[in-house]
Design an enzyme around this catalytic site. Structure first.
Site, PDB file in Angstrom:
ATOM      1  N   CYS A   2       0.852  -1.419   0.033  1.00 20.32           N
ATOM      2  CA  CYS A   2       0.154   0.051  -0.081  1.00 20.32           C
ATOM      3  C   CYS A   2       0.927   1.335   0.177  1.00 20.32           C
ATOM      4  O   CYS A   2       2.023   1.021   0.091  1.00 20.32           O
ATOM      5  CB  CYS A   2      -1.009  -0.070   1.082  1.00 20.32           C
ATOM      6  N   ARG A  27       1.694   1.498  -6.109  1.00 18.76           N
ATOM      7  CA  ARG A  27       1.815   0.697  -5.196  1.00 18.76           C
ATOM      8  C   ARG A  27       0.707  -0.134  -4.752  1.00 18.76           C
ATOM      9  O   ARG A  27       0.607  -1.225  -4.275  1.00 18.76           O
ATOM     10  CB  ARG A  27       2.183   1.144  -3.643  1.00 18.76           C
ATOM     11  N   TRP A  76      -3.463  -2.316  -1.611  1.00 14.48           N
ATOM     12  CA  TRP A  76      -3.398  -3.364  -2.381  1.00 14.48           C
ATOM     13  C   TRP A  76      -3.819  -4.531  -1.401  1.00 14.48           C
ATOM     14  O   TRP A  76      -3.523  -4.822  -0.543  1.00 14.48           O
ATOM     15  CB  TRP A  76      -1.964  -3.619  -2.772  1.00 14.48           C
ATOM     16  N   ASN A 100       0.621   0.121   5.929  1.00 15.90           N
ATOM     17  CA  ASN A 100       1.325  -0.791   4.902  1.00 15.90           C
ATOM     18  C   ASN A 100       1.963  -1.957   5.509  1.00 15.90           C
ATOM     19  O   ASN A 100       2.711  -1.623   6.645  1.00 15.90           O
ATOM     20  CB  ASN A 100       2.438   0.046   4.301  1.00 15.90           C
ATOM     21  N   GLY A 101       1.537  -3.369   5.132  1.00 11.89           N
ATOM     22  CA  GLY A 101       2.265  -4.278   5.703  1.00 11.89           C
ATOM     23  C   GLY A 101       1.230  -5.232   6.005  1.00 11.89           C
ATOM     24  O   GLY A 101       0.180  -5.282   5.665  1.00 11.89           O
ATOM     25  N   GLU A 479      11.134 -14.317 -19.429  1.00  9.34           N
ATOM     26  CA  GLU A 479      10.808 -12.941 -19.050  1.00  9.34           C
ATOM     27  C   GLU A 479       9.691 -12.464 -20.177  1.00  9.34           C
ATOM     28  O   GLU A 479       8.634 -11.928 -19.905  1.00  9.34           O
ATOM     29  CB  GLU A 479      11.815 -11.916 -19.368  1.00  9.34           C
ATOM     30  N   LYS A 483       6.050 -11.373 -19.216  1.00  8.19           N
ATOM     31  CA  LYS A 483       5.256 -10.032 -19.652  1.00  8.19           C
ATOM     32  C   LYS A 483       4.017 -10.291 -20.202  1.00  8.19           C
ATOM     33  O   LYS A 483       3.052  -9.536 -19.816  1.00  8.19           O
ATOM     34  CB  LYS A 483       6.323  -9.324 -20.702  1.00  8.19           C
ATOM     35  N   GLU A 486       1.238 -11.208 -17.622  1.00  8.89           N
ATOM     36  CA  GLU A 486       0.911 -10.040 -16.676  1.00  8.89           C
ATOM     37  C   GLU A 486      -0.075  -8.959 -17.224  1.00  8.89           C
ATOM     38  O   GLU A 486      -1.008  -8.514 -16.598  1.00  8.89           O
ATOM     39  CB  GLU A 486       1.972  -9.724 -15.852  1.00  8.89           C
ATOM     40  N   HIS A 502       8.463 -34.161 -22.489  1.00  5.96           N
ATOM     41  CA  HIS A 502       8.572 -34.983 -21.279  1.00  5.96           C
ATOM     42  C   HIS A 502       7.152 -34.812 -20.337  1.00  5.96           C
ATOM     43  O   HIS A 502       7.294 -34.996 -19.234  1.00  5.96           O
ATOM     44  CB  HIS A 502       9.831 -34.719 -20.493  1.00  5.96           C
ATOM     45  N   LYS A 601       3.182  -2.268  -8.340  1.00  6.23           N
ATOM     46  CA  LYS A 601       4.283  -1.970  -8.864  1.00  6.23           C
ATOM     47  C   LYS A 601       5.249  -2.384  -7.792  1.00  6.23           C
ATOM     48  O   LYS A 601       6.488  -3.042  -8.187  1.00  6.23           O
ATOM     49  CB  LYS A 601       4.531  -0.551  -9.274  1.00  6.23           C
TER      50      LYS A 601
HETATM   51  O1  M6R Z   1      10.919  -3.894  -7.940  1.00  5.53           O
HETATM   52  P1  M6R Z   1      11.456  -4.870  -8.147  1.00  5.53           P
HETATM   53  O2  M6R Z   1      12.380  -4.836  -9.328  1.00  5.53           O
HETATM   54  O3  M6R Z   1      12.253  -5.543  -7.060  1.00  5.53           O
HETATM   55  O4  M6R Z   1       9.995  -5.712  -8.616  1.00  5.53           O
HETATM   56  C1  M6R Z   1      10.301  -7.015  -8.717  1.00  5.53           C
HETATM   57  C2  M6R Z   1       8.910  -7.944  -9.329  1.00  5.53           C
HETATM   58  O5  M6R Z   1       7.945  -7.382  -8.212  1.00  5.53           O
HETATM   59  C3  M6R Z   1       8.851  -7.055 -10.855  1.00  5.53           C
HETATM   60  O6  M6R Z   1       9.767  -7.441 -11.492  1.00  5.53           O
HETATM   61  C4  M6R Z   1       7.550  -7.653 -11.360  1.00  5.53           C
HETATM   62  O7  M6R Z   1       7.800  -9.122 -11.556  1.00  5.53           O
HETATM   63  C5  M6R Z   1       7.137  -6.941 -12.398  1.00  5.53           C
HETATM   64  N1  M6R Z   1       5.589  -6.793 -12.243  1.00  5.53           N
HETATM   65  C6  M6R Z   1       7.223  -7.705 -13.734  1.00  5.53           C
HETATM   66  O8  M6R Z   1       6.840  -7.034 -14.898  1.00  5.53           O
END
Ligand code: M6R
Length: 606
Positions: A2, A27, A76, A100-101, A479, A483, A486, A502, A601
């Site tokens: 949050c 956040r 969040w 937050n937490g 990766e 992408k 998500e 397999h 984020k």
């Molecule tokens: O801020 P960070 O790079 O530590 O974040 C790590 C992951 O949470 C971040 O890369 C996440 O996987 C992204 N949403 C991917 O696009």
């Protein structure tokens, strides 16, 4: 995850709080709220709702509040669904707070202190508000300290007491809080971005220290209630955002920014054919002496390690462990003082990465952070920091941060190869030159985005997709698959091509499009066999093919030719193509590209 903000001033605070919440919205954007000590009603007024900060702004327009002191929150959801009741701030008796937490023992606290009667939400946070209210004896710091002693978990708590209408109190464990003087008063927030460019230095509130925010003073008190002098950090980087420009989404803008930002990340680290980490202060001795390398990171940042481990094997002839930071502490990692731990993170606030780094350091490891956000928690915890120059990354899906982290990682490994006597002068020069070519090669891909957009249209109806490749291509596709899934919500799995048969090939049908990559010439023929295997099961195949690798005999639905670079560097152009593919699928599906469902984020809960 949050975002929290507190602001007390000699002028109205509601607009600044809403603006700061918007800056913190990356956040969490399930719900938003604020509480002000209202100058008209002379009591604390709460406005909160499920939805975005823009919804809260509308609510505050309809049900106005005016005050000189207030707190705000973007949520969040962790405990309790997304609803108006579960939105923060929570108010019990004379206490109003945001959090937050995660409070792990909130159920026990609720039962032990009989707080159930005061609760209207399903959140752990409201239990804390009720606890503080039940302990309140007119002395905020004493009460907060007593309540905090009951809490297990991580927290940043920002609290208002009705009988101290001009003061904001805060305390934290792990979850960050920064505080700063701004021209009109004082502010605190989850991160520096929320200060909106109004401060040139800030304080990181130490754990379990109580901070009191007065209109013209920020006071810190340690656990024994002694005043402590704050340590200030300069804000010598740009925390402002310059908007989306002409792009409909930040994700597209950030993909397009990669050539310039990578140039900036490489500048100062590569000069006249030399690779140097002098500006980062990383000592050569550390790079020469380490016997093990271990990456701790999450999500996209972890994929930098995944691809990087191929580089480390091929260049340094070393093995590099790449661990999910969230698993690290539970796996009895083999770490000692000869281990170099690399903590990779865009935000520098990912709690799992931060905790893994702290754990590794306790075991004696030396550490380098590869971080984008200046002054962030992971940056402060690392022995040395290599900052990337990606600039603010706003879209939840990480794009430019990834390629900038890769660029910094490549510079680090290049320097290691020099100091360990693996590269001679000519090899160093050649490696440096290849790295400097990266921005131009990515630009070539970006210039052909219309072709990728066309390929994206063929994926719009898919429910599942596979990405297959071998060696480095598999790492690149890990990766690429993250992408795509998500931002488009298409279930996508990256698979090592040879492993498909397999078990997983059972899932391949004409309903499962496959994206394959061939950027390594020595793997061409084997990969082509795997492509034929999935085609035989009806799958349509899009192939990312390095342009100099022969295309004859390849019969795919789409072939996108990637600009040529030496094999080791192909992750850069290939990733740009995969990012664009994910972006176009998401935007053509009409989704909120920058804010995918359920994601935030910055992930500051374990
Ligand atoms: O801020 P960070 O790079 O530590 O974040 C790590 C992951 O949470 C971040 O890369 C996440 O996987 C992204 N949403 C991917 O696009």
């Amino acid at each position: 995850m949050c975002g929290i903000v507190g602001y007390t001033a000699k002028q109205a605070v509601e607009k600044r709080i809403l603006d700061s919440l918007e800056l913190l919205e990356y956040r969490g954007y399930d719900s938003a709220g604020l509480a002000l000590f209202d100058t008209d009603t002379e009591q604390v007024e709460v406005r909160k709702c499920a939805g975005r900060v823009s919804d809260l702004r509308d609510l505050c327009g309809r049900e106005a509040v005016h005050g000189l002191c207030g707190i705000g929150h973007t949520r969040w959801a962790t405990h309790g669904g997304v609803s108006d009741e579960n939105a923060h701030p929570h108010r019990v008796g004379c206490v109003t707070l945001v959090h937050n937490g995660i409070i792990e023992n909130f159920e026990e606290i609720k039962d032990h202190y009989g707080l159930g009667q005061y609760l209207f939400s399903q959140t752990d946070t409201e239990v804390v508000a009720a606890l503080i209210n039940s302990f309140y004896n007119g002395h905020p710091r004493e009460t907060i300290r007593r309540a905090v002693r009951c809490l297990k978990g991580t927290f940043a708590l920002v609290i208002m007491f009705d009988d101290h209408p001009d003061v904001i109190y805060a305390v934290r464990n792990v979850s960050p809080i920064v505080a700063a003087y701004i021209p009109s008063g004082t502010m605190l927030a989850s991160d520096v971005a929320a200060l909106g460019g109004q401060a040139d230095r800030y304080i990181v509130v130490p754990e379990y220290t109580i901070v009191e925010l007065h209109k013209s003073a920020i006071l810190l008190y340690d656990e024994a209630d002694r005043r402590i002098e704050p340590e200030y950090y300069d804000i010598d980087w740009d925390t402002t955002r310059d908007g989306k420009g002409n792009y409909p989404f930040y994700m597209e803008k950030e993909i397009m920014e990669q050539p310039d930002t990578i140039r900036r990340t490489l500048a100062g680290r590569i000069k006249d054919g030399h690779i140097s980490l002098e500006k980062d202060g990383v000592p050569d001795q550390l790079l020469a002496d380490c016997q093990r390398i271990c990456v701790v990171a999450c999500g996209t940042a972890m994929h930098v390690g995944q691809l990087g481990s191929e580089l480390v094997r091929k260049i340094l002839h070393m093995h590099m462990d790449v661990e999910y930071a969230s698993e690290f502490m539970y796996m009895d990692p083999v770490i000692d003082e000869k281990t170099l731990v690399l903590a990779i993170s865009q935000s520098g606030e990912t709690i799992d990465t931060l905790e893994a780094l702290k754990y590794a350091r306790r075991l004696g490891a030396r550490s380098i952070g590869i971080i984008n956000v200046r002054g962030s928690s992971i940056a402060r915890e690392s022995d040395y920091v290599m900052y990337t120059d990606a600039g603010p990354e706003i879209a939840v899906a990480s794009t430019k941060a990834y390629t900038n982290q890769l660029a910094a990682f490549y510079a680090l490994i290049g320097r290691m190869a020099v100091v360990r006597g693996i590269f001679d002068r000519e090899q160093e020069r050649e490696y440096a030159e290849n790295l400097l070519q990266v921005p131009d090669k990515i630009q070539l891909v970006l210039n052909r985005r219309a072709e990728i957009h066309k390929i994206a249209r063929s994926l719009l109806e898919a429910k599942d997709a596979f990405m297959i490749g071998r060696g480095m291509d598999y790492s690149i596709l890990l990766e690429g698959a993250l992408k795509l899934k998500e931002v488009s919500y298409i279930h996508t799995e990256a698979y090592a091509s040879g492993e498909l048969k397999h078990g997983t090939i059972a899932l391949i049908t004409q309903e499962t499009p496959v994206i394959a990559a061939v950027t390594q010439d020595d793997l061409r023929d084997k990969e082509l066999s795997n492509i034929r295997e999935v085609q035989s099961r009806g799958a349509s195949v899009t192939l990312l093919l390095r342009e100099d690798i022969a295309a004859d005999g390849i019969d795919c639905d789409y072939i996108f030719q990637l600009p040529q670079m030496p094999s080791l560097f192909m992750g850069f152009p290939a990733s740009a193509a995969l990012q664009l593919l994910a972006y176009y699928v998401s935007s053509d599906r009409g989704l909120d590209v920058d804010k995918p469902r359920n994601l935030a984020k910055v992930v500051t809960v374990e």
